[in-house]
Design a protein around this motif. Sequence first.
Motif, PDB file in Angstrom:
ATOM      1  N   GLN A 122      15.412  73.029  42.658  1.00  0.00           N
ATOM      2  CA  GLN A 122      16.275  71.959  43.304  1.00  0.00           C
ATOM      3  C   GLN A 122      17.330  73.030  44.107  1.00  0.00           C
ATOM      4  OE1 GLN A 122      16.439  68.389  42.817  1.00  0.00           O
ATOM      5  NE2 GLN A 122      17.866  68.320  44.566  1.00  0.00           N
ATOM      6  N   HIS A 123      17.325  72.855  45.296  1.00  0.00           N
ATOM      7  CA  HIS A 123      18.318  73.806  46.070  1.00  0.00           C
ATOM      8  C   HIS A 123      19.588  73.261  46.276  1.00  0.00           C
ATOM      9  CE1 HIS A 123      14.875  76.335  46.568  1.00  0.00           C
ATOM     10  NE2 HIS A 123      14.218  75.287  46.909  1.00  0.00           N
ATOM     11  N   SER A 124      19.743  71.847  46.588  1.00  0.00           N
ATOM     12  CA  SER A 124      21.025  71.115  46.869  1.00  0.00           C
ATOM     13  C   SER A 124      20.808  69.548  46.566  1.00  0.00           C
ATOM     14  CB  SER A 124      21.280  71.237  48.360  1.00  0.00           C
ATOM     15  OG  SER A 124      20.354  70.870  49.051  1.00  0.00           O
ATOM     16  N   ALA A 125      22.027  69.102  46.364  1.00  0.00           N
ATOM     17  CA  ALA A 125      21.946  67.483  46.016  1.00  0.00           C
ATOM     18  C   ALA A 125      21.159  66.830  47.079  1.00  0.00           C
ATOM     19  CB  ALA A 125      23.290  67.161  45.622  1.00  0.00           C
ATOM     20  N   PHE A 126      20.421  66.040  46.741  1.00  0.00           N
ATOM     21  CA  PHE A 126      19.671  65.148  47.569  1.00  0.00           C
ATOM     22  C   PHE A 126      20.671  63.779  47.695  1.00  0.00           C
ATOM     23  CE2 PHE A 126      17.012  61.147  48.380  1.00  0.00           C
ATOM     24  CZ  PHE A 126      16.594  61.671  49.486  1.00  0.00           C
ATOM     25  N   PRO A 127      21.323  63.708  48.891  1.00  0.00           N
ATOM     26  CA  PRO A 127      22.267  62.622  49.395  1.00  0.00           C
ATOM     27  C   PRO A 127      21.613  61.297  49.659  1.00  0.00           C
ATOM     28  CG  PRO A 127      21.868  63.930  51.335  1.00  0.00           C
ATOM     29  CD  PRO A 127      20.892  64.687  50.373  1.00  0.00           C
ATOM     30  N   GLY A 128      20.295  61.137  49.769  1.00  0.00           N
ATOM     31  CA  GLY A 128      19.740  59.836  49.915  1.00  0.00           C
ATOM     32  C   GLY A 128      19.397  59.783  51.634  1.00  0.00           C
ATOM     33  N   PHE A 129      18.800  58.952  52.009  1.00  0.00           N
ATOM     34  CA  PHE A 129      18.419  58.741  53.421  1.00  0.00           C
ATOM     35  C   PHE A 129      19.292  57.700  53.802  1.00  0.00           C
ATOM     36  CE2 PHE A 129      14.153  60.294  52.080  1.00  0.00           C
ATOM     37  CZ  PHE A 129      14.178  61.223  52.893  1.00  0.00           C
ATOM     38  N   ASN A 130      19.884  57.744  55.263  1.00  0.00           N
ATOM     39  CA  ASN A 130      20.562  56.649  56.096  1.00  0.00           C
ATOM     40  C   ASN A 130      19.496  55.998  56.803  1.00  0.00           C
ATOM     41  OD1 ASN A 130      20.233  57.900  58.583  1.00  0.00           O
ATOM     42  ND2 ASN A 130      22.001  59.064  58.303  1.00  0.00           N
ATOM     43  N   ARG A 131      19.773  54.843  57.228  1.00  0.00           N
ATOM     44  CA  ARG A 131      18.795  54.002  57.922  1.00  0.00           C
ATOM     45  C   ARG A 131      18.206  54.587  59.113  1.00  0.00           C
ATOM     46  NH1 ARG A 131      21.517  49.012  59.671  1.00  0.00           N
ATOM     47  NH2 ARG A 131      19.716  48.525  60.395  1.00  0.00           N
ATOM     48  N   ALA A 132      18.963  55.645  60.073  1.00  0.00           N
ATOM     49  CA  ALA A 132      18.488  56.046  60.955  1.00  0.00           C
ATOM     50  C   ALA A 132      17.155  57.221  60.656  1.00  0.00           C
ATOM     51  CB  ALA A 132      19.494  56.701  61.737  1.00  0.00           C
ATOM     52  N   GLN A 133      17.770  58.081  59.548  1.00  0.00           N
ATOM     53  CA  GLN A 133      16.432  58.864  59.027  1.00  0.00           C
ATOM     54  C   GLN A 133      15.188  57.937  58.637  1.00  0.00           C
ATOM     55  OE1 GLN A 133      19.043  60.143  55.944  1.00  0.00           O
ATOM     56  NE2 GLN A 133      19.361  62.421  56.923  1.00  0.00           N
ATOM     57  N   ALA A 134      15.512  57.043  57.755  1.00  0.00           N
ATOM     58  CA  ALA A 134      14.074  56.252  57.793  1.00  0.00           C
ATOM     59  C   ALA A 134      13.474  55.708  58.801  1.00  0.00           C
ATOM     60  CB  ALA A 134      14.418  54.929  56.729  1.00  0.00           C
ATOM     61  N   ALA A 135      14.252  55.230  59.837  1.00  0.00           N
ATOM     62  CA  ALA A 135      13.668  54.893  61.093  1.00  0.00           C
ATOM     63  C   ALA A 135      12.929  55.976  61.789  1.00  0.00           C
ATOM     64  CB  ALA A 135      14.799  54.217  61.899  1.00  0.00           C
ATOM     65  N   VAL A 136      13.417  57.226  61.591  1.00  0.00           N
ATOM     66  CA  VAL A 136      12.757  58.657  62.577  1.00  0.00           C
ATOM     67  C   VAL A 136      11.583  58.887  61.776  1.00  0.00           C
ATOM     68  CG1 VAL A 136      13.149  61.038  62.726  1.00  0.00           C
ATOM     69  CG2 VAL A 136      14.986  59.445  63.522  1.00  0.00           C
ATOM     70  N   ILE A 137      11.361  58.880  60.242  1.00  0.00           N
ATOM     71  CA  ILE A 137      10.363  58.987  59.555  1.00  0.00           C
ATOM     72  C   ILE A 137       9.291  57.967  60.044  1.00  0.00           C
ATOM     73  CG2 ILE A 137       9.360  58.718  57.405  1.00  0.00           C
ATOM     74  CD1 ILE A 137      11.973  60.283  56.343  1.00  0.00           C
ATOM     75  N   GLU A 138       9.516  56.546  59.897  1.00  0.00           N
ATOM     76  CA  GLU A 138       8.662  55.605  60.423  1.00  0.00           C
ATOM     77  C   GLU A 138       8.053  55.826  61.800  1.00  0.00           C
ATOM     78  OE1 GLU A 138       5.918  52.709  59.743  1.00  0.00           O
ATOM     79  OE2 GLU A 138       7.201  53.592  58.272  1.00  0.00           O
ATOM     80  N   GLY A 139       9.266  56.289  62.718  1.00  0.00           N
ATOM     81  CA  GLY A 139       8.681  56.721  64.197  1.00  0.00           C
ATOM     82  C   GLY A 139       7.907  57.687  64.320  1.00  0.00           C
ATOM     83  N   ALA A 140       8.029  58.515  63.539  1.00  0.00           N
ATOM     84  CA  ALA A 140       7.086  59.629  63.488  1.00  0.00           C
ATOM     85  C   ALA A 140       5.749  59.280  62.746  1.00  0.00           C
ATOM     86  CB  ALA A 140       7.626  60.920  62.546  1.00  0.00           C
ATOM     87  N   VAL A 141       5.680  58.413  61.946  1.00  0.00           N
ATOM     88  CA  VAL A 141       4.373  57.944  61.601  1.00  0.00           C
ATOM     89  C   VAL A 141       3.480  57.139  62.746  1.00  0.00           C
ATOM     90  CG1 VAL A 141       3.003  56.178  60.059  1.00  0.00           C
ATOM     91  CG2 VAL A 141       4.923  57.682  58.860  1.00  0.00           C
ATOM     92  N   LEU A 142       4.534  56.325  63.463  1.00  0.00           N
ATOM     93  CA  LEU A 142       4.103  55.515  64.816  1.00  0.00           C
ATOM     94  C   LEU A 142       3.277  56.686  65.724  1.00  0.00           C
ATOM     95  CD1 LEU A 142       6.573  52.918  65.079  1.00  0.00           C
ATOM     96  CD2 LEU A 142       4.095  52.565  64.566  1.00  0.00           C
ATOM     97  N   VAL A 143       4.264  57.774  65.909  1.00  0.00           N
ATOM     98  CA  VAL A 143       3.554  58.857  66.750  1.00  0.00           C
ATOM     99  C   VAL A 143       2.397  59.495  66.624  1.00  0.00           C
ATOM    100  CG1 VAL A 143       4.337  60.979  68.126  1.00  0.00           C
ATOM    101  CG2 VAL A 143       5.979  58.846  68.052  1.00  0.00           C
ATOM    102  N   SER A 144       2.359  59.659  65.143  1.00  0.00           N
ATOM    103  CA  SER A 144       1.073  60.250  64.927  1.00  0.00           C
ATOM    104  C   SER A 144      -0.259  59.544  64.959  1.00  0.00           C
ATOM    105  CB  SER A 144       1.346  60.806  63.275  1.00  0.00           C
ATOM    106  OG  SER A 144       1.150  59.688  62.434  1.00  0.00           O
TER     107      SER A 144
END
Length: 195
Positions: A122-144
Motif C-alpha cells: 500500500q503506497h497511499s490511502a485509497f480515497p474512493g472514486f468520484n462519479r466522473a472517474q467511474a464515468a471515464v473508466i466506463e468510457g474507456a471500456v466503450l472506446v476499447s
Amino acid sequence: MNDRIFETVVTTCSPEGAVHVAPMGVRYAAGEVVLKPFRPSRTLDNVTRTRTAVLNLLTDVRVFAGCVTGRHDWPTLPVAGVDGAAAVRLECAHAHVLLRLLALADDAQRPTLRLARVHEVQHSAFPGFNRAQAAVIEGAVLVSRLHLLPREKIEGEMACLQIAVDKTAGAPEREAWGWLQEAVARQPAAALGEA
C-alpha cells in the motif's frame, strides 16, 4: 450469475525489460487473480514469457483513458519481480500487487491466466472514486470496443456518462474524457458498427 470484474491496470515487462501498461478487468477467485486478455496481447505474451505481472490499483483515470487512446508512457517504478524477472508498478498507484503465473488455460481468442498474489504494498490511502472517474473508466471500456459496438450505442452511452463528468470532474478527469471523446470522433462510422 453476474461476473464480477474489477477495473485495474496491469503492468508487465518483456524478457528484455520493455514495459507495457494495460487497463484490464480482473476477477478474484480463491485468493488468485484471473486475467482473460484477448489475443493478440502484449500482456499475455509478457506474462507467459516472464511469469510475472503487477496489478496496479489507482484513481488517476488518465491512465485508463490514455492507454485506450494510444498514450502508453506512464511513470513507473521498479519492483522486485518473480525469479529475477523485471517488474514495474505505476508511480501513481495507491497500491500494487506482484503476481506470479500459476496456470494458463489456452484459448484461440481469450486465454485464462491464473496468478498468485506474491507481494502486496500500500503506497497511499485509497480515497474512493468520484462519479466522473467511474464515468471515464466506463468510457474507456466503450472506446476499447469501438470496432464492436453500434455507433448509436457508443454515442448514447457517452452522452449519459457526460452528465457525471460535467457534475463531478476535476482537471484530470476532464483531460481523460477529452481523449475519449476525440477517439470516438476520429472513428469512421463504418468502424462503429454502421454499414
